[in-house]
Design an enzyme around this catalytic site. Structure first.
Site, PDB file in Angstrom:
ATOM      1  N   LYS A  10      70.896   1.943 -72.241  1.00 41.87           N
ATOM      2  CA  LYS A  10      71.182   2.760 -71.327  1.00 41.87           C
ATOM      3  C   LYS A  10      72.829   2.550 -71.109  1.00 41.87           C
ATOM      4  O   LYS A  10      73.391   1.554 -71.217  1.00 41.87           O
ATOM      5  CB  LYS A  10      70.658   2.770 -69.989  1.00 41.87           C
ATOM      6  CG  LYS A  10      70.664   1.441 -69.290  1.00 41.87           C
ATOM      7  CD  LYS A  10      71.795   1.304 -68.375  1.00 41.87           C
ATOM      8  CE  LYS A  10      71.947  -0.107 -67.619  1.00 41.87           C
ATOM      9  NZ  LYS A  10      72.931  -0.412 -67.002  1.00 41.87           N
ATOM     10  N   ASP A 137      66.448  -1.918 -63.328  1.00 37.78           N
ATOM     11  CA  ASP A 137      66.432  -1.030 -64.443  1.00 37.78           C
ATOM     12  C   ASP A 137      65.739  -0.706 -65.316  1.00 37.78           C
ATOM     13  O   ASP A 137      65.225  -0.118 -66.245  1.00 37.78           O
ATOM     14  CB  ASP A 137      67.834  -1.522 -65.443  1.00 37.78           C
ATOM     15  CG  ASP A 137      69.052  -1.498 -64.923  1.00 37.78           C
ATOM     16  OD1 ASP A 137      69.179  -0.709 -63.728  1.00 37.78           O
ATOM     17  OD2 ASP A 137      70.168  -2.189 -65.288  1.00 37.78           O
TER      18      ASP A 137
HETATM   19  P1  ATP Z   1      71.802  -4.901 -66.923  1.00 43.46           P
HETATM   20  O1  ATP Z   1      72.333  -3.915 -67.576  1.00 43.46           O
HETATM   21  O2  ATP Z   1      70.260  -4.477 -66.455  1.00 43.46           O
HETATM   22  O3  ATP Z   1      72.291  -5.438 -65.611  1.00 43.46           O
HETATM   23  P2  ATP Z   1      72.490  -6.636 -68.958  1.00 43.46           P
HETATM   24  O4  ATP Z   1      72.310  -5.542 -70.126  1.00 43.46           O
HETATM   25  O5  ATP Z   1      73.963  -6.813 -68.323  1.00 43.46           O
HETATM   26  O6  ATP Z   1      71.646  -6.131 -67.811  1.00 43.46           O
HETATM   27  P3  ATP Z   1      70.501  -8.320 -70.198  1.00 43.46           P
HETATM   28  O7  ATP Z   1      70.814  -8.247 -71.750  1.00 43.46           O
HETATM   29  O8  ATP Z   1      69.383  -7.693 -69.765  1.00 43.46           O
HETATM   30  O9  ATP Z   1      71.890  -8.007 -69.392  1.00 43.46           O
HETATM   31  O10 ATP Z   1      70.571  -9.966 -70.000  1.00 43.46           O
HETATM   32  C1  ATP Z   1      70.692 -10.461 -68.564  1.00 43.46           C
HETATM   33  C2  ATP Z   1      70.129 -12.099 -68.816  1.00 43.46           C
HETATM   34  O11 ATP Z   1      68.904 -11.894 -68.564  1.00 43.46           O
HETATM   35  C3  ATP Z   1      70.671 -12.829 -69.895  1.00 43.46           C
HETATM   36  O12 ATP Z   1      71.776 -13.598 -69.917  1.00 43.46           O
HETATM   37  C4  ATP Z   1      69.043 -13.761 -70.358  1.00 43.46           C
HETATM   38  O13 ATP Z   1      69.583 -14.885 -69.609  1.00 43.46           O
HETATM   39  C5  ATP Z   1      68.232 -12.739 -69.171  1.00 43.46           C
HETATM   40  N1  ATP Z   1      67.123 -12.224 -70.108  1.00 43.46           N
HETATM   41  C6  ATP Z   1      65.767 -12.224 -69.495  1.00 43.46           C
HETATM   42  N2  ATP Z   1      65.187 -11.597 -70.544  1.00 43.46           N
HETATM   43  C7  ATP Z   1      65.941 -11.118 -71.395  1.00 43.46           C
HETATM   44  C8  ATP Z   1      65.713 -10.314 -72.702  1.00 43.46           C
HETATM   45  N3  ATP Z   1      64.307  -9.833 -73.168  1.00 43.46           N
HETATM   46  N4  ATP Z   1      66.750 -10.028 -73.483  1.00 43.46           N
HETATM   47  C9  ATP Z   1      67.920 -10.544 -73.076  1.00 43.46           C
HETATM   48  N5  ATP Z   1      68.008 -11.095 -71.918  1.00 43.46           N
HETATM   49  C10 ATP Z   1      67.115 -11.550 -71.283  1.00 43.46           C
END
Ligand code: ATP
Length: 298
Positions: A10, A137
């Site tokens: 997203k 989210d």
């Molecule tokens: P958001 O946009 O929802 O804030 P994000 O895209 O910044 O999230 P994610 O890729 O969801 O960040 O990852 C954040 C942290 O969550 C990672 O550093 C990891 O430690 C943890 N995590 C837990 N499950 C997952 C997963 N399935 N994939 C990626 N990271 C994960």
């Protein structure tokens, strides 16, 4: 027997952040738009819960029970009084810790996949309930398309989208932790009056009309100053994307991925090439929105 579900990333075209609540969370008005960058979650029966992950960023994904996909499987299993004896494989294309809700996508994908594998007969509202427990989210990852998230972002109202929007995403070297960005937001706004977060009427109209220029004029992210403060190198990439002709550029969610809105597919391609040549980011890719939410593909 295995089940595969595809789930989108997203971008937030508006992320309005209110003051910190008593529980530490912030009230949000969050306009989500799903883009066609997908993770694929495959679940199959196993002796016990096990996670594996493939893809460029796989090494950064936790393979224990903190993984949102594992938490989703455990939450569904618990509700139905069964064990989560499943192998979850994540084929990861969404950047990790990039502000594109990759973990949330995997949570929603695993939930839908386990629901199909175990045939729990869970209703859509029940699945959305579990999503809201898992994270702000996750509900949107299940629903996809476009939606306004209020509360912590998890109370969703589906939005109309009247056209396709073309994006260029610039992935940064390294990630930003969402809680750290919110803490920086609090620090930067210490003592300031923070108004109630509300979605912009003009922005919702622009989405409904499929009007990229009007959307660009109103797109905003209240977390951007905090993300730029923690990751100052992003400013150079932002300038490079805007100079390359993007209608607007903004930090995606809590960053550090940057999202640039283009007029059309050709423009997006040109901006992507210029950004790649600027060598100011780790990688660049184009994407289109809206994309559908979590969907079973096999
Ligand atoms: P958001 O946009 O929802 O804030 P994000 O895209 O910044 O999230 P994610 O890729 O969801 O960040 O990852 C954040 C942290 O969550 C990672 O550093 C990891 O430690 C943890 N995590 C837990 N499950 C997952 C997963 N399935 N994939 C990626 N990271 C994960």
């Amino acid at each position: 027997m295995s089940v595969t579900v595809r789930v989108p990333a997203k971008v937030n075209v508006q992320l309005a952040v209110g003051g910190a609540r008593a529980d530490g969370f912030h009230e949000l008005a969050n306009v989500f738009l799903a883009v066609d960058i997908f993770d694929e979650i495959t679940v199959s029966p196993a002796d016990e819960l096990r996670i594996s992950c493939s893809g460029q960023d796989a090494a950064q994904v936790p393979l224990d029970r903190t993984n949102l996909a594992a938490r989703a499987a455990l939450a569904l299993a618990e509700r139905h009084g069964r064990s989560a004896d499943v192998h979850i494989h994540i084929a990861k294309d969404i950047p990790v810790a990039g502000g594109m809700a990759g973990g949330s996508a995997d949570g929603a994908g695993a939930l839908l996949a386990c629901e199909a594998l175990w045939n729990t007969g869970s209703s859509r509202p029940e699945l959305l309930d579990i999503c809201a427990e898992l994270g702000s989210d996750v509900s949107f990852s299940l629903v996809g398309g476009a939606a306004l998230g209020t509360g912590r972002g998890e109370k969703l109202t589906v939005l109309e989208v009247g056209g396709r929007f073309h994006w260029v995403f610039a992935m940064a070297e390294g990630g930003l932790s969402t809680p750290a960005v919110f803490r920086e937001f609090d620090r930067l706004n210490d003592g300031a009056h923070i108004p109630e977060p509300v979605a912009s009427r003009e922005l919702l109209d622009a989405l409904a009309k499929g009007d990229a220029e009007a959307l660009a004029a109103k797109a905003s992210n209240d977390l951007q100053p905090a993300a730029l403060s923690l990751f100052p190198e992003l400013a150079r990439t932002l300038s490079a994307g805007k100079a390359a002709g993007a209608l607007t550029g903004l930090v995606s969610g809590s960053g550090p991925t940057l999202a640039f809105l283009a007029r059309d597919a050709d423009d997006a391609e040109r901006i992507a090439q210029t950004l790649t040549a600027s060598r100011s980011c780790r990688s660049v890719r184009t994407a289109v929105s809206p994309a559908p939410g979590a969907i079973r593909i096999s």
